[in-house]
Design a protein around this motif. Structure first.
Motif, PDB file in Angstrom:
ATOM      1  N   THR A   1       0.821  -1.213   0.000  1.00 24.98           N
ATOM      2  CA  THR A   1       0.000   0.000   0.000  1.00 24.98           C
ATOM      3  C   THR A   1       0.851   1.259   0.000  1.00 24.98           C
ATOM      4  O   THR A   1       0.601   2.202  -0.754  1.00 24.98           O
ATOM      5  CB  THR A   1      -0.947   0.006   1.218  1.00 24.98           C
ATOM      6  N   TRP A   2       1.898   1.280   0.860  1.00 27.56           N
ATOM      7  CA  TRP A   2       2.709   2.498   0.870  1.00 27.56           C
ATOM      8  C   TRP A   2       3.524   2.626  -0.416  1.00 27.56           C
ATOM      9  O   TRP A   2       3.834   3.744  -0.862  1.00 27.56           O
ATOM     10  CB  TRP A   2       3.575   2.608   2.113  1.00 27.56           C
TER      11      TRP A   2
ATOM     12  N   PHE B   1       1.411   4.423  -2.854  1.00 23.34           N
ATOM     13  CA  PHE B   1       1.507   5.865  -2.611  1.00 23.34           C
ATOM     14  C   PHE B   1       2.788   6.435  -3.217  1.00 23.34           C
ATOM     15  O   PHE B   1       2.779   7.508  -3.836  1.00 23.34           O
ATOM     16  CB  PHE B   1       1.469   6.161  -1.111  1.00 23.34           C
TER      17      PHE B   1
ATOM     18  N   GLU C   1      -0.389  11.169   0.521  1.00 25.96           N
ATOM     19  CA  GLU C   1       0.562  10.083   0.283  1.00 25.96           C
ATOM     20  C   GLU C   1       1.707  10.124   1.297  1.00 25.96           C
ATOM     21  O   GLU C   1       2.164   9.072   1.768  1.00 25.96           O
ATOM     22  CB  GLU C   1       1.126  10.172  -1.137  1.00 25.96           C
TER      23      GLU C   1
ATOM     24  N   GLY D   1       0.466   8.726   4.487  1.00 23.50           N
ATOM     25  CA  GLY D   1       0.272   7.289   4.336  1.00 23.50           C
ATOM     26  C   GLY D   1       1.579   6.523   4.454  1.00 23.50           C
ATOM     27  O   GLY D   1       1.671   5.519   5.167  1.00 23.50           O
TER      28      GLY D   1
ATOM     29  N   LEU E   1       2.481   3.850   7.367  1.00 23.77           N
ATOM     30  CA  LEU E   1       2.478   2.449   6.936  1.00 23.77           C
ATOM     31  C   LEU E   1       3.872   1.861   6.762  1.00 23.77           C
ATOM     32  O   LEU E   1       4.093   0.688   7.076  1.00 23.77           O
ATOM     33  CB  LEU E   1       1.702   2.312   5.624  1.00 23.77           C
TER      34      LEU E   1
END
Length: 285
Positions: A18-19, A22, A214, A217, A221
């Motif tokens: 997920t990161w 971003f 982002e 995030g 994360l």
């Protein structure tokens, strides 16, 4: 590998992919690295402060040196990774980086740390490698963009192998709490990159105006994903943990294909299934 270790790695893999999504959306530079590193320090300082107050760790020169070198390795890692994202696709750079790193890590762990792998685990690593190349092979003449992506992906993987072994020793032999160790590295990275951020303040302001979501995030994360891995490495051999982290290839590939529209869904799904088979073999071994 225990169920607890596997659970930590699965959660870490989802957070990690997920990161990286971003990071791909931003395709930033070291100024952006400074921004999310600073935000990470802000987010995790209360927890790190509580740990320091509760455990009162004895910080010697050896620990400082380990944090310092890990800081340098991670700066290099973020720089190479983000450069790769600027010149290529996430679905190519990401699986290559994550595929090369664990294989090199496992080889070095066996050679330098004396760790041993059972036959099912060896077969699992083989499946992980095969799945990785299934994800990246297209059968077409590579373009300059593809060649650059491969180079940066493999270079990122080599850096991953280096900091994984280095950090494994820090949390197992030196008994540094994973969260405190990662927080210290984020703090070190912020301090080292501050002069660059001051010189490139306009870029920092640009990222804050257009990519603050982002940045937050990644700030939350990225450390959390790595803390979970470091925790697993405290009671699991690194030659098992590193290849098992390849589950993030599955998540990252699906995100690249579905959310970024990079295509080749069928072939990449087959590669993801092969990697899953390798993870199952690794767990059995």
């Amino acid at each position: 590998m225990t169920v607890l270790a596997l659970g930590l790695i699965v959660c870490s893999s989802l957070l990690h992919a997920t990161w990286n999504l971003f990071a791909k959306r931003v395709s930033g530079n070291l100024a952006f690295t400074w921004l999310f590193s600073l935000l990470s320090v802000v987010v995790y300082t209360p927890i790190a402060g509580a740990l320091i107050w509760y455990q009162r760790p004895d910080v010697g020169l050896e620990i400082v040196l380990y944090v310092a070198l890990s800081t340098v390795l991670h700066i290099l890692y973020y720089y190479v990774l983000q450069t790769g994202y600027r010149v290529g696709d996430m679905s190519l750079v990401y699986p290559l980086a994550r595929g090369v790193g664990p294989v090199v890590t496992a080889a070095l762990a066996i050679t330098l740390l004396g760790e041993r792998l059972e036959i099912p685990a060896i077969l699992g690593i083989g499946l992980i490698v095969a799945g990785t190349f299934c994800l990246t092979y297209t059968g077409k003449e590579p373009t300059d963009r593809t060649r650059a992506s491969v180079i940066y992906g493999m270079l990122t993987g080599a850096i991953i192998a280096g900091y994984t072994l280095w950090d494994k020793y820090a949390v197992t032999a030196l008994l540094i709490p994973p969260l405190l160790y990662d927080w210290s590295c984020n703090l070190g990275r912020t301090l080292v990159l501050t002069p660059l951020a001051i010189r490139d303040s306009e870029t920092v302001r640009h990222h804050w105006r257009h990519h603050s979501l982002e940045a937050w995030g990644i700030a939350v994360l990225s450390p959390l994903a790595y803390i979970l891995v470091l925790t697993a490495m405290m009671f699991t051999p690194v030659s098992y943990v590193a290849p098992a982290r390849e589950l993030n290839i599955v998540f990252g590939t699906l995100m690249g294909g579905r959310l970024l529209g990079e295509g080749n869904t069928l072939r990449r799904s087959v590669g993801a299934l092969i990697i899953l088979g390798g993870i199952i073999m690794l767990t059995v071994g």
